[in-house]
Design a protein around this motif. Structure first.
Motif, PDB file in Angstrom:
ATOM      1  N   ASP A   1       0.852  -1.181   0.000  1.00 31.26           N
ATOM      2  CA  ASP A   1       0.000   0.000   0.000  1.00 31.26           C
ATOM      3  C   ASP A   1       0.886   1.228   0.000  1.00 31.26           C
ATOM      4  N   GLU A   2       0.295   2.336  -0.375  1.00 29.28           N
ATOM      5  CA  GLU A   2       1.041   3.594  -0.323  1.00 29.28           C
ATOM      6  C   GLU A   2       1.615   3.755   1.075  1.00 29.28           C
ATOM      7  N   GLY A   3       2.888   4.034   1.145  1.00 28.33           N
ATOM      8  CA  GLY A   3       3.444   4.402   2.443  1.00 28.33           C
ATOM      9  C   GLY A   3       3.912   3.241   3.297  1.00 28.33           C
ATOM     10  N   THR A   4       3.661   1.997   2.873  1.00 28.55           N
ATOM     11  CA  THR A   4       4.107   0.903   3.728  1.00 28.55           C
ATOM     12  C   THR A   4       5.623   0.760   3.678  1.00 28.55           C
ATOM     13  N   GLU A   5       6.243   1.353   2.656  1.00 35.16           N
ATOM     14  CA  GLU A   5       7.690   1.201   2.545  1.00 35.16           C
ATOM     15  C   GLU A   5       8.436   2.217   3.406  1.00 35.16           C
ATOM     16  N   ALA A   6       7.707   3.168   3.937  1.00 33.11           N
ATOM     17  CA  ALA A   6       8.319   4.124   4.849  1.00 33.11           C
ATOM     18  C   ALA A   6       8.761   3.368   6.095  1.00 33.11           C
ATOM     19  N   PRO A   7       9.675   3.845   6.906  1.00 28.07           N
ATOM     20  CA  PRO A   7      10.343   5.112   6.720  1.00 28.07           C
ATOM     21  C   PRO A   7      11.611   5.017   5.871  1.00 28.07           C
ATOM     22  N   TYR A   8      11.955   3.805   5.395  1.00 31.77           N
ATOM     23  CA  TYR A   8      13.270   3.695   4.776  1.00 31.77           C
ATOM     24  C   TYR A   8      13.264   3.778   3.259  1.00 31.77           C
ATOM     25  N   ALA A   9      12.091   3.982   2.665  1.00 35.40           N
ATOM     26  CA  ALA A   9      12.056   4.126   1.213  1.00 35.40           C
ATOM     27  C   ALA A   9      12.321   5.581   0.854  1.00 35.40           C
ATOM     28  N   LEU A  10      13.078   5.769  -0.209  1.00 33.13           N
ATOM     29  CA  LEU A  10      13.247   7.113  -0.743  1.00 33.13           C
ATOM     30  C   LEU A  10      12.280   7.268  -1.903  1.00 33.13           C
ATOM     31  N   SER A  11      11.672   8.433  -2.025  1.00 29.37           N
ATOM     32  CA  SER A  11      10.848   8.662  -3.204  1.00 29.37           C
ATOM     33  C   SER A  11      11.779   8.693  -4.415  1.00 29.37           C
ATOM     34  N   HIS A  12      11.197   8.553  -5.601  1.00 32.42           N
ATOM     35  CA  HIS A  12      12.068   8.508  -6.783  1.00 32.42           C
ATOM     36  C   HIS A  12      12.853   9.805  -6.951  1.00 32.42           C
ATOM     37  N   LEU A  13      12.240  10.935  -6.607  1.00 30.87           N
ATOM     38  CA  LEU A  13      12.973  12.197  -6.731  1.00 30.87           C
ATOM     39  C   LEU A  13      14.091  12.288  -5.702  1.00 30.87           C
ATOM     40  N   ASP A  14      13.832  11.812  -4.485  1.00 28.44           N
ATOM     41  CA  ASP A  14      14.883  11.832  -3.459  1.00 28.44           C
ATOM     42  C   ASP A  14      16.046  10.922  -3.857  1.00 28.44           C
ATOM     43  N   ALA A  15      15.708   9.767  -4.442  1.00 32.43           N
ATOM     44  CA  ALA A  15      16.763   8.836  -4.854  1.00 32.43           C
ATOM     45  C   ALA A  15      17.619   9.450  -5.957  1.00 32.43           C
ATOM     46  N   LEU A  16      16.967  10.087  -6.921  1.00 32.39           N
ATOM     47  CA  LEU A  16      17.715  10.701  -8.022  1.00 32.39           C
ATOM     48  C   LEU A  16      18.534  11.883  -7.524  1.00 32.39           C
ATOM     49  N   GLU A  17      17.958  12.657  -6.617  1.00 34.96           N
ATOM     50  CA  GLU A  17      18.665  13.817  -6.054  1.00 34.96           C
ATOM     51  C   GLU A  17      19.908  13.363  -5.290  1.00 34.96           C
ATOM     52  N   SER A  18      19.729  12.333  -4.471  1.00 34.28           N
ATOM     53  CA  SER A  18      20.834  11.827  -3.665  1.00 34.28           C
ATOM     54  C   SER A  18      21.969  11.312  -4.544  1.00 34.28           C
ATOM     55  N   GLU A  19      21.592  10.618  -5.632  1.00 29.80           N
ATOM     56  CA  GLU A  19      22.591  10.103  -6.554  1.00 29.80           C
ATOM     57  C   GLU A  19      23.349  11.246  -7.245  1.00 29.80           C
ATOM     58  N   ALA A  20      22.633  12.274  -7.671  1.00 26.39           N
ATOM     59  CA  ALA A  20      23.275  13.401  -8.352  1.00 26.39           C
ATOM     60  C   ALA A  20      24.229  14.128  -7.402  1.00 26.39           C
ATOM     61  N   VAL A  21      23.791  14.315  -6.159  1.00 28.80           N
ATOM     62  CA  VAL A  21      24.647  14.978  -5.171  1.00 28.80           C
ATOM     63  C   VAL A  21      25.914  14.150  -4.938  1.00 28.80           C
ATOM     64  N   HIS A  22      25.751  12.844  -4.862  1.00 32.92           N
ATOM     65  CA  HIS A  22      26.904  11.952  -4.703  1.00 32.92           C
ATOM     66  C   HIS A  22      27.893  12.149  -5.849  1.00 32.92           C
ATOM     67  N   ILE A  23      27.376  12.289  -7.069  1.00 31.87           N
ATOM     68  CA  ILE A  23      28.234  12.471  -8.242  1.00 31.87           C
ATOM     69  C   ILE A  23      28.989  13.803  -8.143  1.00 31.87           C
ATOM     70  N   PHE A  24      28.288  14.873  -7.765  1.00 30.82           N
ATOM     71  CA  PHE A  24      28.958  16.176  -7.615  1.00 30.82           C
ATOM     72  C   PHE A  24      30.085  16.106  -6.583  1.00 30.82           C
ATOM     73  N   ARG A  25      29.793  15.440  -5.467  1.00 25.03           N
ATOM     74  CA  ARG A  25      30.797  15.384  -4.400  1.00 25.03           C
ATOM     75  C   ARG A  25      31.980  14.508  -4.789  1.00 25.03           C
ATOM     76  N   GLU A  26      31.731  13.438  -5.555  1.00 20.23           N
ATOM     77  CA  GLU A  26      32.830  12.607  -6.028  1.00 20.23           C
ATOM     78  C   GLU A  26      33.783  13.432  -6.881  1.00 20.23           C
ATOM     79  N   VAL A  27      33.209  14.220  -7.796  1.00 22.06           N
ATOM     80  CA  VAL A  27      34.038  15.032  -8.686  1.00 22.06           C
ATOM     81  C   VAL A  27      34.813  16.070  -7.878  1.00 22.06           C
ATOM     82  N   ALA A  28      34.132  16.699  -6.909  1.00 22.55           N
ATOM     83  CA  ALA A  28      34.818  17.695  -6.079  1.00 22.55           C
ATOM     84  C   ALA A  28      35.992  17.058  -5.345  1.00 22.55           C
ATOM     85  N   GLY A  29      35.838  15.796  -4.953  1.00 23.46           N
ATOM     86  CA  GLY A  29      36.887  15.120  -4.198  1.00 23.46           C
ATOM     87  C   GLY A  29      38.024  14.602  -5.062  1.00 23.46           C
ATOM     88  N   GLU A  30      37.774  14.395  -6.343  1.00 16.79           N
ATOM     89  CA  GLU A  30      38.774  13.708  -7.163  1.00 16.79           C
ATOM     90  C   GLU A  30      39.384  14.529  -8.299  1.00 16.79           C
TER      91      GLU A  30
END
Lengths: 442, 312
Positions: free
Chosen positions: B9-38
Motif C-alpha cells: 500500500d502507499e506508504g508501507t515502505e516508509a520510513p526507509y524508502a526514498l521517493s524517486h525524486l529523493d533517490a535521483l537527487e541523492s545520486e546526483a549529489v553523490h556524483i557532484f561530491r565525487e568530482v569535487a573530491g577527485e
C-alpha cells in the motif's frame, strides 16, 4: 494502463535483464516500454522509418533499444543500455544487458546496481547453459529479487506443465546458489501475455504479470540488521562569517542508518566521537539512512578527510590489508599475479598488488580451475590482494556497497576488475571441484 | 515456486524508502561530491536551460552551506534567447559564481568557423567548447545530458572519458559498477560528467516544481512572433528567419527545451504555471527533442557522430 500523468512522488526500482536476443529479450523490453506507454509517437515513428528502410515488415521493437551504429550494422547489442519508464505506481531504471556469453562483464555491470533481475528463458528450450550462467551471476552479485520470465509460451500451446517443469528446475537451482527469492512468470513477449496485461490464454496462472511484479516488489530492506556505513566523500568548510566553524563530512550513506547522538568511530584512524547533527541537503534531521546523501556534524574536532569511513562504534568492520574476493575481470588486457593496481573501495583509492589468483570459476557448471595464472575479460575468479594501506571492508554478502571494489590500471586509468569481498555464493553447495587438495573455498 | 508478493500500500515502505525524486537527487549529489573530491578543475556547463538550472541547484545543495567549488561555462551560440541570457547573468551574480563564456560568434568573426547555410549554430558549438576546455585545463566538465534523451545516449556513462581532442570513443568507456566511479585520466584528457543521467524529462519538471526553482520565462506560455519551418514554430529574428515564403504570425507558445534560436522550436501552449506545464508534458505524446530540436532529427546516427567529435 493509464499514461504517467500521476504527478505524485513514487518509488524507484532499478532492475536488469538477462537473456539473449533469441529468447526475445528485446521484444520483452520493447513490450514493457510500449505497453506502459513509455514509447512516444516520434520514437515509434523513428523505429517504423528505420524498420521500413531496412525492408522489415512491421516495426521492429528491438530497434528501440539498439543505440550505436556498430550494433545496428551487426544486429547485436554490445553494451549496457539504460532505459527509463514509469507507471503511476513506480519509476523504473532498466539496465538492459546483452546475454551473449562474451558479455559477462556487462551483466555484472548491470546487476551491480540492480534490486531485481529478469532472466529470460525460451519455453521450448527450458533451462540451458546460459540460464545457469545468468542465475549464477545474479547469485554472485547478490541481487535481492530474481524473476524468471518463461517466454514464448504461445509456441508451446500455453501448456502449464511445460512452465511448471521449467520453473521448478530453475528455482531449485537458483535457491541452491543462495538466490533469496525467485518469481517465475509464464509470458509471451510477442503476443503480450502476462507482460503488462494478464493473459487470457493462461488462466491456470494466478500470479502477477511482469509489470505488476515490478511495481510491487519491495525496494527497501529492514535496516535494523545492516551495518551502518558512511564513506566520507568531501569535507565541507565554508569558513565564512556566517559559518566560521562549520565542518561537515559529506557522503552518501552506503548501508544502514545513522542517528543524531550516536557514538561513531572513524576508520582507519579508530578515533571516536558522537554525531552532533545530520544535514539532509539543507534540512536538519534526526535520522538518515541508505542511500541518502547527507552531511554529518560531529561533536569533537577529529582529523577526518575524504576516504575515511564513519561507522557505529559498536559495529565497526575489521580493517585489513589482505583482501580475498570473487572478481569479474572487465578489461581487455588480462589480470595477472603480481599485477600492480589501484583499488577503489568506497571513497578511498589505494595502491595494491595481486598476490594470487587461486582459481577461476566456470559459470555454466560452477567448476573451479585452480591457479589459472591470469584472468581474461569476462572471467570470474578468486583473487588475493594486498593493499598498501589497511581498508575497512565488509563482506559483500553483508553490504553490496562497502563489500565491493574496483581495480584500476595505474598507467592509463582503465577499470580492470569488479570485486566482491568474501565468499562467492550465499550457501556452499556441492560443485565439481577439479582440484584434489583445496577444499571448497568459493 | 512463485513467491507471492504482498501488495504494497502507499506508504508501507516508509520510513526507509526514498521517493524517486529523493533517490535521483541523492545520486546526483553523490556524483557532484565525487568530482569535487577527485578532480582539480571541474566546470559546470550552464546554458540557462532547465537541465543545467537543475544541475546548478543540485550542486548548490551538495556543498551548502559552503560555496559551489566549480565555475560555470556557457557555450554561447550568438543566437540565444535574450530572456535566457538575462537569467544566466542574474543567476551567476546571485550565487557569486564565476562564468566562462565560449563564443561561437567570436569564431565566426575570426573566420575559424563558417556559418552554415541553414543558419543552425548548434553543430558549431563543439570547437569553442573543446578549445575552452583545453585552454582552461578543465579536467571534469558537468553536462546536463540525460540517458533518456536519445538512443546513443542510453549507453553513455555517468563519467564519460574524452581524449585530448574531446572525442568520445564508445570502446574506451569504462564499465560503471555499483556507485564506484572511475575518474582517472591522462593529462590533457578530461571527463564529462552527467549527474542527471538517470533522470527523465518528467523527473526534471517534477523536481523543479517540488524545489520551487525559478526558470526563464520562455518555458511558460507567452505571445511570440513565430514562423513555421520543418514543422516547428521558430522565433522570428535576425539569426535567419523568416525567409521568403515563410510568414510570421503571433501565437501563444512555450518552449520545452532551450537552445540555439535557429533550431529550437516552440509548441502551442497555454500553460502558464509549472503545474500546467507538467500536466501538458505528462500527457504529451512526443518526446521533447523530437518535437522541438531540428538538429536531432538529422539522422539515426547524428547524435552518435557528434558525440564522437566532442559534442555534449
Amino acid at each position: 494502463m493509464t499514461t504517467t500523468t500521476e504527478l505524485t512522488e513514487t518509488t524507484l526500482l532499478r532492475f536488469a535483464t538477462a537473456g539473449s536476443v533469441d529468447d526475445g529479450k528485446s521484444t520483452l523490453v520493447g513490450r514493457l516500454l510500449h505497453d506502459s506507454k513509455s514509447i512516444l509517437t516520434d520514437q515509434l515513428e523513428a523505429v517504423e522509418r528505420a524498420s521500413a528502410s531496412r525492408g522489415a515488415e512491421g516495426p521492429d521493437l528491438a530497434l528501440l533499444t539498439d543505440g550505436l551504429r556498430a550494433e545496428r550494422e551487426q544486429g547485436i547489442t554490445i553494451d549496457v543500455a539504460y532505459r527509463y519508464f514509469a507507471t503511476p505506481k513506480r519509476r523504473f531504471i532498466l539496465a538492459d544487458t546483452p546475454g551473449h556469453v562474451q558479455y559477462t562483464r556487462n551483466m555484472v555491470t548491470g546487476a551491480s546496481t540492480a534490486e531485481l533481475t529478469v532472466i529470460l528463458i525460451d519455453a521450448r528450450n527450458g533451462v540451458v547453459e546460459q540460464t545457469r550462467r545468468h542465475a549464477a551471476l545474479a547469485a554472485l552479485l547478490r541481487v535481492p529479487h530474481v524473476v524468471l520470465a518463461v517466454n514464448k509460451m504461445d509456441l508451446v500451446d500455453y501448456a502449464e506443465p511445460v512452465f511448471a517443469a521449467i520453473a521448478e528446475e530453475f528455482t531449485a537451482y537458483a535457491l541452491e546458489l543462495g538466490v533469496p527469492e525467485v518469481t517465475a512468470i509464464p509470458i509471451s513477449a510477442l503476443a503480450g501475455d502476462n507482460v503488462v496485461e494478464p493473459s487470457a490464454n493462461m488462466d491456470w496462472y494466478g500470479g502477477p504479470t511482469v509489470l505488476e511484479h515490478l511495481e510491487t516488489v519491495p525496494v527497501t530492506h529492514d535496516l535494523s540488521h545492516c551495518h551502518a556505513r558512511l564513506p566520507v566523500q568531501y569535507v565541507i568548510r565554508p569558513q565564512t562569517a556566517e559559518h566560521p566553524d562549520y565542518r561537515g563530512y559529506a557522503g552518501q550513506i552506503a548501508a544502514g542508518s545513522f542517528r543524531v547522538g550516536e557514538q561513531i568511530t572513524v576508520l582507519p584512524s579508530g578515533r571516536s566521537t558522537k554525531i552532533a547533527g545530520i544535514d539532509l541537503l539543507g534540512e536538519p534531521v534526526d535520522v538518515a539512512w541508505t542511500t541518502q546523501s547527507v552531511t554529518i556534524l560531529l561533536e569533537d574536532d577529529i582529523d577526518i578527510s575524504r576516504g575515511d569511513l564513519l561507522v557505529p562504534s559498536k559495529d565497526a568492520p575489521p580493517t585489513t590489508q589482505d583482501i580475498e574476493a570473487t572478481v569479474c575481470h572487465v578489461a581487455d588486457a588480462p589480470l595477472t599475479v603480481g599485477h600492480r593496481v589501484l583499488l577503489k573501495h568506497g571513497t578511498r583509492t589505494v595502491k595494491a598488488i595481486v598476490k594470487d589468483i587461486p582459481s577461476r570459476l566456470t559459470l555454466a557448471d560452477l567448476s573451479l580451475h585452480p591457479h589459472p595464472g591470469q584472468l581474461v575479460a569476462n572471467d570470474i575468479g578468486r583473487v588475493k590482494i594486498r593493499t598498501a594501506e589497511p581498508l575497512p571492508v565488509d563482506s559483500y554478502s553483508d553490504s553490496r556497497r562497502t563489500g565491493s571494489f574496483i581495480l584500476i590500471d595505474p598507467n592509463d586509468g582503465t577499470t580492470l576488475t569488479a570485486g566482491m569481498v568474501g565468499e562467492s555464493f550465499a550457501s556452499p553447495e556441492p560443485v565439481k571441484d577439479e582440484s584434489e587438495d583445496d577444499g571448497w573455498d568459493f | 515456486m512463485t513467491t507471492t508478493v504482498a501488495k504494497a500500500d502507499e506508504g508501507t515502505e516508509a520510513p526507509y524508502a526514498l521517493s524517486h525524486l529523493d533517490a535521483l537527487e541523492s545520486e546526483a549529489v553523490h556524483i557532484f561530491r565525487e568530482v569535487a573530491g577527485e578532480f582539480e578543475r571541474p566546470v559546470v556547463l550552464f546554458s540557462g536551460g532547465k537541465d543545467s538550472i537543475v544541475m546548478l541547484h543540485l550542486a548548490l545543495k551538495a556543498f551548502a552551506p559552503a560555496a559551489v567549488p566549480f565555475s560555470l561555462l556557457h557555450v554561447d551560440t550568438g543566437h540565444n534567447f535574450p530572456e535566457v541570457l538575462e537569467y544566466r547573468d542574474r543567476t551567476v551574480a546571485r550565487h557569486g559564481l564565476r562564468l566562462h563564456v565560449a563564443s561561437v560568434q567570436d569564431y565566426i568573426d575570426r573566420g575559424v568557423l563558417k556559418e552554415r547555410p541553414d543558419g543552425t549554430r548548434n553543430p558549431l558549438q563543439t570547437l569553442p567548447l573543446t578549445e575552452k576546455i583545453q585552454a582552461e585545463k578543465f579536467d571534469a566538465v558537468f553536462g546536463g545530458g540525460r540517458r533518456d534523451e536519445e538512443k546513443a545516449r542510453a549507453k553513455e556513462r555517468v563519467f564519460s572519458l574524452r581524449d585530448e581532442f574531446s572525442q568520445w570513443d564508445p570502446r574506451r568507456q569504462r564499465p560503471e559498477l555499483w556507485n564506484l566511479y572511475n575518474g582517472r585520466h591522462a593529462p590533457g584528457e578530461h571527463v564529462r560528467v552527467f549527474p542527471l543521467s538517470n533522470w527523465t524529462e518528467l523527473d526534471v519538471w517534477q523536481y523543479i516544481a517540488r524545489e520551487g526553482i525559478e526558470l526563464p520565462e520562455i518555458y511558460f506560455a507567452h505571445e511570440r512572433e513565430v514562423f513555421s519551418r520543418s514543422g516547428m514554430w521558430l522565433t522570428a529574428g535576425e539569426w535567419g528567419g523568416p525567409k521568403d515564403g515563410e510568414s510570421v504570425e503571433k501565437r501563444l507558445v512555450r518552449y520545452r527545451t532551450v537552445g540555439d534560436m535557429s533550431c529550437t522550436g516552440a509548441v502551442d501552449s497555454d500553460a502558464v504555471t509549472l503545474e500546467q506545464v507538467i500536466t501538458e508534458i505528462a500527457a504529451s505524446r512526443l518526446t521533447e527533442r523530437g518535437a522541438t530540436r531540428a538538429d536531432d532529427k538529422m539522422s539515426e546516427a547524428a547524435m552518435e557522430d557528434r558525440k564522437r567529435e566532442g559534442y555534449f
